[in-house]
Each structure stands twice: as C-alpha cells, then as structure tokens.
Design an enzyme around this catalytic site. Sequence first.
Site, short mmCIF file in Angstrom:
data_model
loop_
_atom_site.label_atom_id
_atom_site.label_comp_id
_atom_site.label_asym_id
_atom_site.label_seq_id
_atom_site.Cartn_x
_atom_site.Cartn_y
_atom_site.Cartn_z
N SER A 60 16.67 -4.95 9.15
CA SER A 60 17.98 -4.63 9.73
C SER A 60 18.58 -3.45 8.98
CB SER A 60 18.91 -5.84 9.66
OG SER A 60 19.28 -6.14 8.33
N SER A 61 18.21 -3.29 7.69
CA SER A 61 18.79 -2.20 6.90
C SER A 61 18.35 -0.83 7.44
CB SER A 61 18.43 -2.34 5.42
OG SER A 61 17.05 -2.38 5.22
N ASP A 79 9.88 1.59 6.78
CA ASP A 79 10.85 0.97 7.68
C ASP A 79 11.61 2.01 8.50
OD1 ASP A 79 9.98 -1.12 6.20
OD2 ASP A 79 11.91 -1.60 5.29
N GLY A 113 13.59 -9.71 6.41
CA GLY A 113 12.38 -8.90 6.23
C GLY A 113 12.01 -8.11 7.47
N SER A 124 31.88 -3.51 11.87
CA SER A 124 30.69 -4.30 12.19
C SER A 124 31.09 -5.50 13.04
CB SER A 124 30.02 -4.80 10.91
OG SER A 124 29.07 -5.80 11.22
N TYR A 130 7.74 -8.57 -7.86
CA TYR A 130 7.51 -7.27 -7.22
C TYR A 130 7.27 -6.20 -8.30
CZ TYR A 130 8.24 -3.19 -4.21
OH TYR A 130 8.08 -2.01 -3.53
N THR A 133 0.83 -1.21 0.00
CA THR A 133 0.00 0.00 0.00
C THR A 133 0.86 1.26 0.00
OG1 THR A 133 -0.06 -0.27 2.38
CG2 THR A 133 -2.02 -0.96 1.18
P1 ADP Z 1 16.53 -6.64 5.90
O1 ADP Z 1 16.39 -5.16 5.94
O2 ADP Z 1 15.23 -7.34 5.65
O3 ADP Z 1 17.23 -7.22 7.08
P2 ADP Z 1 18.23 -6.00 3.69
O4 ADP Z 1 18.81 -6.81 2.59
O5 ADP Z 1 17.42 -4.81 3.32
O6 ADP Z 1 17.41 -7.00 4.62
O7 ADP Z 1 19.41 -5.48 4.63
C1 ADP Z 1 20.34 -6.40 5.17
C2 ADP Z 1 21.75 -5.86 5.00
O8 ADP Z 1 21.95 -4.73 5.89
C3 ADP Z 1 22.81 -6.85 5.42
O9 ADP Z 1 23.10 -7.78 4.38
C4 ADP Z 1 23.98 -5.92 5.70
O10 ADP Z 1 24.59 -5.51 4.49
C5 ADP Z 1 23.30 -4.71 6.31
N1 ADP Z 1 23.34 -4.76 7.78
C6 ADP Z 1 22.30 -4.80 8.64
N2 ADP Z 1 22.72 -4.85 9.92
C7 ADP Z 1 24.07 -4.84 9.89
C8 ADP Z 1 25.11 -4.89 10.89
N3 ADP Z 1 24.84 -4.96 12.20
N4 ADP Z 1 26.40 -4.85 10.47
C9 ADP Z 1 26.69 -4.78 9.14
N5 ADP Z 1 25.76 -4.74 8.17
C10 ADP Z 1 24.46 -4.78 8.52
MG MG Z 2 15.80 -3.92 4.30
#
Ligand code: ADP
Ligand code: MG
Length: 392
Positions: free
Chosen positions: A126-127, A171, A123, A67, A220, A35
């Site tokens: 983490s990004s 997000d 999903g 990291s 997508y 959406t």
């Molecule tokens: P999602 O957002 O669903 O977790 P994404 O592919 O959008 O998946 O983002 C994941 C990417 O973000 C990881 O492959 C890495 O490159 C980066 N990332 C996230 N957290 C960390 C971290 N703590 N240290 C280094 N890179 C990270």
């Molecule tokens: Mg992401």
Amino acid sequence: MQDVSGIKKFHEERFGREPVLFMAPGRVNLIGEHTDYADGFVMPAAIDFATLAAISPNPNNNATVSSVNFGVSVHRSLDEIGTSGSHHWSDYPFGVLSILQQEGIDVPGFDMTLDGNVPLGAGLSSSASIEVASMLAMLHVAEASLPLQKIALLCQRAENDYVGAPCGIMDQFVSCCGAADQALLLDCRSLEYRLAPIPKHLSLVICNTMVKHSHAGGEYGTRRAEVEEGTAILRRHRPEVRLLRDATVEDLERWGHEMPPNVLKRCRHVITENIRTVAAADALEASDLDTLGRLMAEAHASYRDDFEASCREADIMVELAIKQAGCVGARLTGGGFGGCTVNLVESANAERFATNIAAGYKEITNIQPEIYQSHASAGAHRLTESAVLSKK
Ligand code: ADP
Ligand code: MG
C-alpha cells in the site's frame, strides 16, 4: 466494487472543487525474494487493489492531504515540507512532494484526497501505491510529466529518505509499469524489464497468515549481513563479483567451504533464486505451468530451508494450498517471517480454494486468515469516471 464517484464526491464536498483522479496498484511478488539488494531479478505483478488520489489545485501556498481510510486531513504550507517525516501516514504524500520540490518541480498549492483498498501493512505495498498515486496527481497540478521509471525511482527515494524505510525499487516499479494479465520480470541492476503473460484462466489468490513475527526486523538485517559476508568471500577469488547477481552455483561449489554454514545457505538461496526467477518468466512465456509451479515450490523450500525466512504459519498455508484442486503454485511472498502467501489458482477453483484454505488454516492455527482474490492488473494511470476499483 468501489465506484470512483465515491472519492470524487468526498473531495468535492470537502474541498469544493472538481478533482482529477489517478490510481496506482499494490503488488504481489510471484518469485524473487531477497534478490533485489543483490542486484538480481524479481517477478512481481500489480494487483487489482489500489490507492486512488483525487486532486485539485488551490490558490493558496499550501497542501492539504486527506485520507478517507483514516478519516483525517493534514494541512501544510508548501514552504514547510522539509526533508524528513514524522512517522505519520501523511509522510507518504508529503515525502513525494518533498522529492518533487528537491527535483525542482514547482508543485502549486493543492488539495488531495486519498482512498485505498490495498490492505495496509500486509506486504502488498500500500505504501508504494499511495506514493505513486500521489506523485501522478502532484505532477498533474504541476503540469509536469516524467517517465514512469523516473517516477518509480523518485517514489522509492521518498520512502527511503523521507519516510525512512529502506525498501528496494520493486514495489514502486511494478506499481508504475505493471500491466493487465502480465507478470513483470525486473532486472534490479539495469531496471530493464519484460512482461510475461499470466494465462487468463488463472487467478492470483493472496492468503494473509495474519502473523508477522516480531524478530522480523532484526532478522532482515542479519540476512543482509550474511549475504554481504558471503559475497566478500567470493569476491576474494573473483573480483568481478560485485554482488551475488554476479556469482554462480559453481562459485559456491568451489569456495563455499570457506563460508560459515549459515552464510553458505543464505548465498545459495539468493544465487539459485535468481536462476529460478528468470526461469519462471520463461515458463510463463512458454505457458509451461508445470515448470512454473515447480519453480514456486523450489523457491518456497529455498526460502524456508536455506534462507530460513519462513515460519510455521506460512509453511502450513503453502502445504494446504498445494493440496487444493486447481493450484498451479504457492509460496511465501515478501520479506519473510509471516505476511502473505501468493497462489496461482485456476479461476474456476479460486472460490473453493479460498474457502478450504481459510477453514484448514483456522483449524490448525486458530487464526482466521484474510484471503484476497486478484488478477494481474494495469500499472498507475489517470482514471475516468466510469472506472471502477474492485474492493475486497
Ligand atoms: P505495506 O506497504 O506492506 O502495506 P507499509 O508499512 O510499507 O506496509 O505501508 C503502510 C502505510 O502506508 C500505512 O500504515 C499508512 O501510513 C500508509 N498508507 C497506505 N495507504 C494509505 C491510505 N490510503 N491512506 C493513508 N495512508 C496510507
Ligand atoms: Mg510498504
């Protein structure tokens, strides 16, 4: 539980200076799928899995990001950040730095350590959490401050322009503005939002199907194109329909026959999902959990049948969930074709729920799922030493 003293110690040993600490959470979307790019509504919650950023200034004209997750440091001159990434995890923090530089914010040399427990690539964003944590940390050393909504928009730009991932605003927004025990209903057009309370006796249980079907990327794009095709047909009759946000179920009843069958189904999903998402926030506000559960079930069915973005594994996971004691609602969350389901479960039943789902799913699919127990948690903020971060 991961104590923040771990990242602090790591940073001090690595860089020889005491850091200031920030955290930004991942998120799960309770309802409102596909959406966002129709200017519609989404209702995510921040979860208690997060990325920590420890930062200290250095006297040189360079930035080092380290990291803990990857056990790697990357070192760059501040003059060489550029405007696009190199398909490496460091694109996320350097993308944030690039956008701040483009905004005219003078970030001095710094050393930064990142450590997260948001499952990567599952999903749960983490990004967004690494972007937002990095931006708060860099703003601190730059002695600058920005409103949280602006931070969210800049982090989205970092992901779109520097990392090269075409994500919406959800997000980063909820990572910034989420609140403990609250879901966040976001109007993706105006960026106005309201918080809706998740009853304290409920847990957010997130079940990872561990599958991501390879056609997901292409599908997508196809879905977006179909939605645009349907929107254009409605716009011919009602020019004020800029995006599906502006269209109604009545519009579809009148003019849907002009659309190819698949286009009609995709549009029906988006239009009805917007209605369900606002209704779900109202249901939370009224503590009407029966209605909330029904809306989540309808959202899953719409995602599966009209949007055709579910998959066998996700359907199995949801079918198992709704049979469990204490399950208020369950549906596939995220972009589709695999990934995680989100489940609202009475906390007293959450452990048993997780055990039963894991066993049932393994038996049918032969795949061991990952299950994350969470609650709606606070948005990004500076951390004090006593703070702790729950670890799965
Ligand atoms: P999602 O957002 O669903 O977790 P994404 O592919 O959008 O998946 O983002 C994941 C990417 O973000 C990881 O492959 C890495 O490159 C980066 N990332 C996230 N957290 C960390 C971290 N703590 N240290 C280094 N890179 C990270
Ligand atoms: Mg992401």
